[in-house]
Design an enzyme around this catalytic site. Structure first.
Site, PDB file in Angstrom:
ATOM      1  N   VAL A 155       0.829  -1.216   0.000  1.00 14.75           N
ATOM      2  CA  VAL A 155       0.000   0.000   0.000  1.00 14.75           C
ATOM      3  C   VAL A 155       0.865   1.268   0.000  1.00 14.75           C
ATOM      4  CG1 VAL A 155      -1.985   1.137   1.064  1.00 14.75           C
ATOM      5  CG2 VAL A 155      -1.687  -1.320   1.377  1.00 14.75           C
ATOM      6  N   LYS A 169      -5.882  -1.848  10.711  1.00 15.79           N
ATOM      7  CA  LYS A 169      -7.071  -2.238  11.505  1.00 15.79           C
ATOM      8  C   LYS A 169      -6.705  -2.918  12.812  1.00 15.79           C
ATOM      9  CE  LYS A 169      -6.365  -5.163   7.893  1.00 15.79           C
ATOM     10  NZ  LYS A 169      -6.423  -5.102   6.468  1.00 15.79           N
ATOM     11  N   GLY A 213     -10.869  -2.111   2.502  1.00 16.34           N
ATOM     12  CA  GLY A 213     -10.040  -1.503   1.450  1.00 16.34           C
ATOM     13  C   GLY A 213     -10.700  -0.327   0.762  1.00 16.34           C
ATOM     14  N   ILE A 240     -13.781   0.197  -0.250  1.00 15.97           N
ATOM     15  CA  ILE A 240     -15.222   0.500  -0.089  1.00 15.97           C
ATOM     16  C   ILE A 240     -15.425   1.507   1.046  1.00 15.97           C
ATOM     17  CG2 ILE A 240     -17.518  -0.508   0.112  1.00 15.97           C
ATOM     18  CD1 ILE A 240     -16.362  -3.231  -0.341  1.00 15.97           C
ATOM     19  N   GLY A 253      -1.005 -11.131  -3.046  1.00 10.52           N
ATOM     20  CA  GLY A 253      -0.939  -9.949  -2.169  1.00 10.52           C
ATOM     21  C   GLY A 253      -2.247  -9.662  -1.451  1.00 10.52           C
ATOM     22  N   GLU A 279      -2.772 -11.027   4.662  1.00  9.09           N
ATOM     23  CA  GLU A 279      -1.949 -10.249   5.594  1.00  9.09           C
ATOM     24  C   GLU A 279      -0.566 -10.889   5.672  1.00  9.09           C
ATOM     25  OE1 GLU A 279      -2.553  -7.422   7.556  1.00  9.09           O
ATOM     26  OE2 GLU A 279      -4.283  -7.249   6.260  1.00  9.09           O
ATOM     27  N   LYS A 329     -11.916  -5.501  12.108  1.00 11.21           N
ATOM     28  CA  LYS A 329     -12.710  -4.558  11.298  1.00 11.21           C
ATOM     29  C   LYS A 329     -14.111  -4.381  11.891  1.00 11.21           C
ATOM     30  CE  LYS A 329     -10.265  -5.778   7.073  1.00 11.21           C
ATOM     31  NZ  LYS A 329     -10.237  -6.752   5.981  1.00 11.21           N
ATOM     32  N   GLY A 340      -5.528  -5.110  -1.931  1.00 10.34           N
ATOM     33  CA  GLY A 340      -4.738  -4.890  -3.145  1.00 10.34           C
ATOM     34  C   GLY A 340      -4.177  -3.474  -3.170  1.00 10.34           C
TER      35      GLY A 340
END
Ligand SMILES: NC(=O)c1ccc[n+]([C@@H]2O[C@H](COP(=O)([O-])OP(=O)(O)OC[C@H]3O[C@@H](n4cnc5c(N)ncnc54)[C@H](OP(=O)(O)O)[C@@H]3O)[C@@H](O)[C@H]2O)c1
Length: 409
Positions: free
Chosen positions: A17, A99, A128, A130, A181, A184, A199, A297
């Protein structure tokens, strides 16, 4: 605080990321946000960015008064807590995707934001790309939320899709998820359901104002599922998904759990496949709504991080409004679930734990039982954690119940 001037970013992490947001920001000059320095862990790794940007000294970023935004994208929750708490403590705005760290330190993070009057945004930490958090915060502010039900871990959804649709073995599907990917760094966080529980802890806060710990949420991952469970699911027309659910059971109590779930074709979650995530929001006035997209991703996650950075330009903060509604919601243990338990040895399952048993099946390979059980009995049942047994909840016990909460005039 509104940033009239440029956002000067200190970036922590240059992995999936971190490197993603570095590239995205380079291509978004209109945002007026520039990365001044990047802190990483291993100085000898080859980087696709100028060497002078990198350091392993976190304090160089944390003590730099010109850096007004810290973007924390590392895979170490303890180090992330130090980075985020120090940054908020010195009045820097922070964006994070971590998270695990956020769920573990929720109460302290809420206090730090109040004490320092600064923004802490973490849309990327839940599903991610959303926008779940921003929607719960802003849009579902007044309409009473009956439930939030979702597939919120892309890695397990990828593994289950490969197992159910392609007949792939669990280990092979996990390896593929890691290669792509989606998993975790520590995949046990995904497959044991811990990532989804982290989450859901965050969702519970933004949906109902509940401050909890991930340990307060009943959580079972996908490691105990048995190949015959997929056969049962196919016969009945279900798909097995790892579902996180929070639903109001009355005016003060909210059921919350992460459990493998039989999802039927009438549910929007049925068609959420591979690494995708989907969340159904059940509300009192608007009935059900569904949001869907990539939960992991490089670029999908970067898109949520970018949105948070952009929101800092107008001083956006979460207001945690649900905690100020006057209703003190709490996590309930007083509700029932309809479940399926498959096992090696039927004598392991205490039938007296059930309120009612619908079906019992015994074959040489595998045995199963379906029935209704109180949530409290289930979470305390010794047989629940026996690796030879798998427990799957039937989804239809949930959403239909939402409509019974209260009739509109
Ligand atoms: N990947 C996803 O799709 C996704 C989706 C949503 C949320 N997230 C969250 O985003 C965060 C980053 O995930 P990722 O997949 O990008 O991880 P990653 O690819 O494993 O990269 C982790 C990065 O963190 C750096 N790092 C680790 N410990 C550090 C420390 N103490 N100080 C400074 N840097 C440190 C590593 O440095 P080196 O490069 O030197 O090793 C690496 O650059 C995690 O919290 C994850 O849960 C990820």
């Amino acid at each position: 605080m509104t940033y009239e001037k440029k956002l000067v970013i200190g970036l922590f992490g240059f992995g999936v990321v971190g490197e993603g947001i570095y590239r995205v920001l380079k291509q978004t000059p209109t945002l007026q946000a520039a990365i001044k320095r990047i802190c990483i862990k291993h100085p000898d790794k080859k980087r696709n960015a100028p060497a002078e940007l990198f350091t392993t000294d976190a304090d160089l970023l944390l003590n730099d008064p010109e850096i007004n935004v810290v973007v924390e994208l590392i895979d170490d929750a303890d180090a992330a807590w130090y980075i985020v708490s120090t940054s908020l403590g010195s009045g820097k705005a922070v964006v994070s995707a971590n998270k695990k760290m956020i769920a573990a330190h929720l109460a302290e993070l809420l206090q730090l934001q109040v004490d320092n009057r600064t923004s802490f945004l973490y849309e990327a930490a839940v599903c991610g790309s959303i926008p779940v958090i921003r929607n719960l915060e802003e849009y579902y502010d007044n309409d009473m939320l009956n439930s939030v039900t979702g597939i919120i871990n892309g890695s397990t959804n990828y593994i289950l899709t490969r197992m159910n649709e392609d007949g792939m073995a669990y280990d092979d599907a996990l390896e593929l998820a890691q290669e792509l990917g989606f998993a975790e760094t520590d995949p046990s966080l995904d497959v044991q359901g811990t990532d989804a529980a982290n989450k859901l802890t965050i969702i519970l806060n933004h949906a109902y104002g509940i401050i909890s710990k991930p340990e307060d949420i009943m959580c079972k991952g996908i490691t105990q599922l048995h190949p015959t469970d997929s056969v049962y699911a196919k016969e009945k027309g279900y798909s097995i998904k790892l579902v996180a659910r929070a639903n109001r059971v009355n005016h003060t109590d909210v059921a919350a759990y992460v459990l493998p779930t039989f999802v039927g074709p009438r549910s929007q979650l049925f068609n959420v496949r591979f690494e995708y995530n989907g969340v159904i929001i059940g509300t009192r006035l608007a009935d059900e709504q569904f949001i869907y997209g990539k939960g992991a991703g490089r670029y999908p996650t970067s898109s949520a991080v970018l949105s948070d950075i952009a929101a800092l330009r107008y001083g956006y903060k979460y207001e945690y409004k649900k905690a100020r509604t006057g209703v003190n919601y709490q996590i309930s243990t007083d509700h029932v679930l309809r479940i399926y338990v498959s096992c090696e040895n039927m004598a392991d399952i205490n039938r007296l734990d059930f309120i009612a048993i619908d079906e019992t099946y015994i074959s040489q390979n595998r045995k199963y039982i379906t029935g209704t059980i109180s949530f409290d009995k289930l979470r305390k049942a010794a047989w629940l954690n026996n690796p030879d047994n798998s427990v799957i909840v039937f989804a239809e016990a949930g959403p239909a119940a939402d409509h019974q909460l209260e009739e509109l005039e």
